[in-house]
Design a protein around this motif. Sequence first.
Motif, mmCIF file in Angstrom:
data_model
loop_
_atom_site.group_PDB
_atom_site.id
_atom_site.type_symbol
_atom_site.label_atom_id
_atom_site.label_comp_id
_atom_site.label_asym_id
_atom_site.label_seq_id
_atom_site.Cartn_x
_atom_site.Cartn_y
_atom_site.Cartn_z
ATOM 1 N N ASP A 124 0.854 -1.180 0.000
ATOM 2 C CA ASP A 124 0.000 0.000 0.000
ATOM 3 C C ASP A 124 0.893 1.233 0.000
ATOM 4 O O ASP A 124 2.110 1.139 0.205
ATOM 5 C CB ASP A 124 -0.926 -0.003 1.229
ATOM 6 N N TYR A 125 0.273 2.372 -0.248
ATOM 7 C CA TYR A 125 1.035 3.591 -0.444
ATOM 8 C C TYR A 125 0.231 4.732 0.169
ATOM 9 O O TYR A 125 -0.927 4.944 -0.213
ATOM 10 C CB TYR A 125 1.197 3.805 -1.955
ATOM 11 N N VAL A 126 0.805 5.424 1.151
ATOM 12 C CA VAL A 126 0.091 6.520 1.800
ATOM 13 C C VAL A 126 0.894 7.796 1.586
ATOM 14 O O VAL A 126 2.102 7.820 1.804
ATOM 15 C CB VAL A 126 -0.093 6.249 3.313
ATOM 16 N N THR A 127 0.212 8.830 1.120
ATOM 17 C CA THR A 127 0.908 10.069 0.803
ATOM 18 C C THR A 127 0.882 11.023 2.001
ATOM 19 O O THR A 127 -0.159 11.228 2.607
ATOM 20 C CB THR A 127 0.234 10.743 -0.408
ATOM 21 N N LYS A 128 2.067 11.574 2.317
ATOM 22 C CA LYS A 128 2.162 12.555 3.400
ATOM 23 C C LYS A 128 1.678 13.917 2.890
ATOM 24 O O LYS A 128 1.932 14.234 1.725
ATOM 25 C CB LYS A 128 3.618 12.708 3.843
ATOM 26 N N PRO A 129 1.074 14.737 3.719
ATOM 27 C CA PRO A 129 0.682 14.410 5.096
ATOM 28 C C PRO A 129 -0.593 13.582 5.119
ATOM 29 O O PRO A 129 -1.423 13.706 4.242
ATOM 30 C CB PRO A 129 0.423 15.794 5.702
ATOM 31 N N PHE A 130 -0.675 12.700 6.138
ATOM 32 C CA PHE A 130 -1.877 11.861 6.249
ATOM 33 C C PHE A 130 -2.388 11.973 7.679
ATOM 34 O O PHE A 130 -1.641 12.315 8.592
ATOM 35 C CB PHE A 130 -1.554 10.401 5.918
ATOM 36 N N SER A 131 -3.667 11.667 7.868
ATOM 37 C CA SER A 131 -4.201 11.697 9.230
ATOM 38 C C SER A 131 -3.946 10.332 9.860
ATOM 39 O O SER A 131 -3.976 9.310 9.169
ATOM 40 C CB SER A 131 -5.694 12.014 9.220
ATOM 41 N N PRO A 132 -3.678 10.294 11.172
ATOM 42 C CA PRO A 132 -3.432 9.023 11.853
ATOM 43 C C PRO A 132 -4.596 8.052 11.640
ATOM 44 O O PRO A 132 -4.377 6.860 11.446
ATOM 45 C CB PRO A 132 -3.345 9.403 13.330
ATOM 46 N N ARG A 133 -5.805 8.601 11.635
ATOM 47 C CA ARG A 133 -6.968 7.737 11.493
ATOM 48 C C ARG A 133 -6.952 7.007 10.153
ATOM 49 O O ARG A 133 -7.212 5.815 10.080
ATOM 50 C CB ARG A 133 -8.239 8.596 11.607
ATOM 51 N N VAL A 134 -6.596 7.744 9.102
ATOM 52 C CA VAL A 134 -6.539 7.144 7.770
ATOM 53 C C VAL A 134 -5.471 6.050 7.726
ATOM 54 O O VAL A 134 -5.699 4.944 7.231
ATOM 55 C CB VAL A 134 -6.276 8.214 6.686
ATOM 56 N N LEU A 135 -4.305 6.346 8.285
ATOM 57 C CA LEU A 135 -3.239 5.337 8.257
ATOM 58 C C LEU A 135 -3.655 4.084 9.016
ATOM 59 O O LEU A 135 -3.422 2.967 8.558
ATOM 60 C CB LEU A 135 -1.933 5.914 8.838
ATOM 61 N N MET A 136 -4.288 4.259 10.188
ATOM 62 C CA MET A 136 -4.722 3.099 10.974
ATOM 63 C C MET A 136 -5.721 2.249 10.170
ATOM 64 O O MET A 136 -5.665 1.022 10.210
ATOM 65 C CB MET A 136 -5.379 3.544 12.296
ATOM 66 N N GLN A 137 -6.598 2.931 9.457
ATOM 67 C CA GLN A 137 -7.565 2.184 8.630
ATOM 68 C C GLN A 137 -6.842 1.375 7.560
ATOM 69 O O GLN A 137 -7.185 0.223 7.295
ATOM 70 C CB GLN A 137 -8.545 3.155 7.961
ATOM 71 N N ARG A 138 -5.832 1.999 6.973
ATOM 72 C CA ARG A 138 -5.093 1.305 5.904
ATOM 73 C C ARG A 138 -4.326 0.109 6.481
ATOM 74 O O ARG A 138 -4.220 -0.940 5.856
ATOM 75 C CB ARG A 138 -4.135 2.272 5.208
ATOM 76 N N ILE A 139 -3.763 0.301 7.682
ATOM 77 C CA ILE A 139 -3.033 -0.798 8.325
ATOM 78 C C ILE A 139 -3.986 -1.964 8.578
ATOM 79 O O ILE A 139 -3.671 -3.117 8.291
ATOM 80 C CB ILE A 139 -2.384 -0.335 9.653
ATOM 81 N N LYS A 140 -5.163 -1.662 9.108
ATOM 82 C CA LYS A 140 -6.129 -2.721 9.409
ATOM 83 C C LYS A 140 -6.622 -3.412 8.138
ATOM 84 O O LYS A 140 -6.795 -4.627 8.112
ATOM 85 C CB LYS A 140 -7.285 -2.161 10.222
ATOM 86 N N ALA A 141 -6.833 -2.602 7.106
ATOM 87 C CA ALA A 141 -7.273 -3.182 5.831
ATOM 88 C C ALA A 141 -6.204 -4.128 5.288
ATOM 89 O O ALA A 141 -6.495 -5.227 4.824
ATOM 90 C CB ALA A 141 -7.558 -2.071 4.828
#
Length: 252
Positions: A124-141
């Motif tokens: 997966d690929y997350v672009t900075k800046p990101f919200s912690p909530r979004v990252l946690m969702q991506r981690i769980k997914a």
Amino acid sequence: MTTTLEGTFVMTAPVNRPATPTTPRLRVLIIEDERDLVEGLVYNLHREGYETIVAHDGKEGLRKAQTHLPDLILLDIMLPGLTGTEILRELRGADRTREIPIIILSARTEETDQVVGFSLGADDYVTKPFSPRVLMQRIKALQRRTEGTTEPGDLVEYLGVRIDRIRHRAFAEDQELDLTPTEFRLLECLLRQPGRAFTRTQLMDASIGEGAIVLERTIDVHIKTLRRKLGSSDLIETVRGVGYRFRETRGA
Ligand code: CA
């Protein structure tokens, strides 16, 4: 409530149940040189019940990925030492690290970087800046996606030695071992990669903690105790001039 021949079943509503009562504490390796960002990530991951390992440069990150075999890696691209893409290539090219889920964190938004990341095997690929909530969702997914395809990592067994990370218990030939936390982590590190030689420094990082002011010989003392508790001195082999490894094959 319904009654059957077997007895009484109480139909309980799922109220106030902990969200994930039996989920093991997954270990997330964060490879990122922006210290503020790392602090925020560690805070949020701990709050969600994850364990964290941190590396602030590329070489340290690669080494820790290979030593700790984390359950998930958050990988920055622009890093001192080695770049994220070099680390990715390295990890995907080796059997032991090939399956570790990796999320790239990058300030770059260009499509080409994402393409390169995915082509090298990022999950997966997350672009900075990101919200912690979004990252946690991506981690769980990502966890849900990879469940069943990778080892959960909570139970490790080799040559009759077994470790249960959730319950923090260790056994040798079904006899429970009375280990200190340091001995437990040391055994886990060796047991997860039988046959791999670890240096004393790597074993100290994994069992005592990074930056601890201890002599390398301290590891020798712990190994000696561990061998005694295992009831067998040849399961953990001395690798001359290097350190130690867990025996790869029985007998010989
Ligand atoms: Ca960076």
